[in-house]
Design an enzyme around this catalytic site. Structure first.
Site, PDB file in Angstrom:
ATOM      1  N   GLU A  70       8.940 -16.608  58.128  1.00  0.00           N
ATOM      2  CA  GLU A  70       7.854 -15.742  57.710  1.00  0.00           C
ATOM      3  C   GLU A  70       7.702 -14.582  58.698  1.00  0.00           C
ATOM      4  O   GLU A  70       8.285 -14.610  59.795  1.00  0.00           O
ATOM      5  CB  GLU A  70       6.562 -16.570  57.637  1.00  0.00           C
ATOM      6  CG  GLU A  70       6.640 -17.749  56.654  1.00  0.00           C
ATOM      7  CD  GLU A  70       6.684 -17.315  55.182  1.00  0.00           C
ATOM      8  OE1 GLU A  70       7.334 -16.315  54.849  1.00  0.00           O
ATOM      9  OE2 GLU A  70       6.065 -18.010  54.356  1.00  0.00           O
TER      10      GLU A  70
ATOM     11  N   HIS B 228      10.870 -12.881  53.772  1.00  0.00           N
ATOM     12  CA  HIS B 228      11.451 -14.009  54.517  1.00  0.00           C
ATOM     13  C   HIS B 228      12.872 -14.333  54.054  1.00  0.00           C
ATOM     14  O   HIS B 228      13.240 -14.086  52.912  1.00  0.00           O
ATOM     15  CB  HIS B 228      10.554 -15.254  54.472  1.00  0.00           C
ATOM     16  CG  HIS B 228      10.433 -15.937  53.154  1.00  0.00           C
ATOM     17  ND1 HIS B 228       9.286 -16.592  52.744  1.00  0.00           N
ATOM     18  CD2 HIS B 228      11.318 -16.119  52.125  1.00  0.00           C
ATOM     19  CE1 HIS B 228       9.468 -17.128  51.561  1.00  0.00           C
ATOM     20  NE2 HIS B 228      10.685 -16.851  51.156  1.00  0.00           N
TER      21      HIS B 228
ATOM     22  N   ASP C  42       7.662 -11.701  50.802  1.00  0.00           N
ATOM     23  CA  ASP C  42       7.174 -11.181  52.088  1.00  0.00           C
ATOM     24  C   ASP C  42       8.347 -10.869  53.035  1.00  0.00           C
ATOM     25  O   ASP C  42       8.140 -10.656  54.225  1.00  0.00           O
ATOM     26  CB  ASP C  42       6.198 -12.177  52.748  1.00  0.00           C
ATOM     27  CG  ASP C  42       6.858 -13.501  53.110  1.00  0.00           C
ATOM     28  OD1 ASP C  42       8.077 -13.681  52.827  1.00  0.00           O
ATOM     29  OD2 ASP C  42       6.172 -14.373  53.680  1.00  0.00           O
TER      30      ASP C  42
ATOM     31  N   ASP D  62      16.133 -24.841  54.397  1.00  0.00           N
ATOM     32  CA  ASP D  62      14.750 -25.255  54.674  1.00  0.00           C
ATOM     33  C   ASP D  62      14.316 -26.468  53.859  1.00  0.00           C
ATOM     34  O   ASP D  62      14.988 -26.860  52.905  1.00  0.00           O
ATOM     35  CB  ASP D  62      13.783 -24.074  54.438  1.00  0.00           C
ATOM     36  CG  ASP D  62      14.144 -23.241  53.207  1.00  0.00           C
ATOM     37  OD1 ASP D  62      14.861 -23.758  52.330  1.00  0.00           O
ATOM     38  OD2 ASP D  62      13.698 -22.083  53.128  1.00  0.00           O
TER      39      ASP D  62
HETATM   40  C1  F6R Z   1      14.554 -21.122  49.944  1.00  0.00           C
HETATM   41  C2  F6R Z   1      14.751 -19.841  50.606  1.00  0.00           C
HETATM   42  C3  F6R Z   1      13.834 -18.700  50.307  1.00  0.00           C
HETATM   43  C4  F6R Z   1      14.100 -18.106  48.925  1.00  0.00           C
HETATM   44  C5  F6R Z   1      13.112 -16.984  48.626  1.00  0.00           C
HETATM   45  C6  F6R Z   1      13.291 -16.412  47.234  1.00  0.00           C
HETATM   46  O1  F6R Z   1      15.505 -22.058  50.378  1.00  0.00           O
HETATM   47  O2  F6R Z   1      15.638 -19.712  51.388  1.00  0.00           O
HETATM   48  O3  F6R Z   1      13.984 -17.724  51.302  1.00  0.00           O
HETATM   49  O4  F6R Z   1      15.417 -17.611  48.871  1.00  0.00           O
HETATM   50  O5  F6R Z   1      11.799 -17.445  48.776  1.00  0.00           O
HETATM   51  O6  F6R Z   1      12.923 -17.361  46.270  1.00  0.00           O
HETATM   52  P1  F6R Z   1      13.057 -17.062  44.732  1.00  0.00           P
HETATM   53  O7  F6R Z   1      14.506 -17.038  44.411  1.00  0.00           O
HETATM   54  O8  F6R Z   1      12.344 -18.224  44.073  1.00  0.00           O
HETATM   55  O9  F6R Z   1      12.387 -15.754  44.468  1.00  0.00           O
END
Ligand code: F6R
Length: 261
Positions: free
Chosen positions: A143, A138, A136, A67
């Site tokens: 989302e 994702h 959440d 992303d």
């Molecule tokens: C970002 C991504 C997100 C993160 C998720 C957890 O490229 O793919 O799905 O893996 O938001 O983020 P952290 O590791 O910061 O808790």
């Protein structure tokens, strides 16, 4: 699906990096799907160490990130391109031309999703997709209510994600509210998925994703459809998993994990 419980975050990170490194040694032309976020920083530090000290060779590898924020240029300190360069690409011998993220500055929004999908297909698809999980549920920025068949596209971010990520922005309100993300369907097309989840704050959501019903309200639950997925957790993140004893037994006894115990 396999769930591997490690004593702490450091061990979970090491195992994740080791699986990625071994895959690359077996197939020097690996196409990695990569994630950003706090959890992955230590994984990238370990991969960089393996490249430096053990000669792990990324020179023929390719990568596609999950992303990118819409409206952030590659040189913006909060862009995921910048994150990847700081944490990984500048420290390993991957060719920059072989590293891909959605273009956060693309003006043709639907076109950018299609372009990214075509680039993944042209590379032969993703061999190993690294995933984290958001609070959440994702994966990437898929989302709640993201179609389980979705492809790369733009997505509005939830208040939960905003709260999770705005701390990196100065001021916090400057965090973009939209992002390009690979779709759930794009992620499920990867030949192998490795999900890394650490910390007590992720215990509830990972238990729902792994042991709960598959639902678009928790995009990560879609990995239950995948035939080659391992979820690596530390004890803290594992604390709400009901099947812990079985997962431990399985890791201790499955021959495929012999070299990783
Ligand atoms: C970002 C991504 C997100 C993160 C998720 C957890 O490229 O793919 O799905 O893996 O938001 O983020 P952290 O590791 O910061 O808790």
């Amino acid at each position: 699906m396999e769930v591997i419980i490690q004593p702490d975050a450091a061990a979970a990170v090491k195992l994740t990096a080791r699986i990625m490194g071994d895959a690359l040694r077996k197939n020097p032309e690996m196409v990695f799907g990569l994630a950003t976020g706090a959890t992955m920083e230590a994984v990238y530090a370990e991969l960089a160490r393996m490249c430096r000290e053990e000669g792990l060779d990324f020179s023929n590898a390719k990568s596609f990130n999950l992303d990118e924020y819409i409206g952030l240029a590659p040189e913006d300190k909060n862009s995921y391109r910048y994150y990847m360069e700081q944490h990984l690409f500048n420290h390993i011998n991957i060719k920059k031309a072989n590293t891909h993220l959605p273009n956060g500055m693309a003006t043709d929004i639907p076109g950018e999703g299609a372009r990214y999908e075509a680039a993944i297909a042209a590379a032969g698809g993703i061999d190993l997709q690294l995933l984290g999980i958001g609070q959440d549920g994702h994966i990437g920025f898929n989302e709640p209510l993201s179609s389980l068949g979705s492809r790369t596209r733009d997505k509005s971010l939830t208040p939960v994600t905003y709260k999770q990520n705005c701390i990196y922005f100065d001021p916090p309100e400057s965090m973009p509210r939209r992002a390009f993300t690979m779709g759930v369907g794009t992620i499920l097309d990867a030949r192998r998925i490795v999900m890394l989840v650490t910390g007590e704050h992720k215990a509830d959501i990972i238990a729902k994703a792994v042991e709960g019903p598959v639902t678009s309200m928790i995009s990560a639950s879609a990995i239950q459809f995948h035939r080659n997925v391992v979820v690596i957790v530390d004890e803290a993140a594992a604390s709400k998993l009901e099947g812990k004893d079985y997962y431990r037994w399985s890791f201790e006894n499955e021959p495929c994990w012999n070299e990783y115990r």
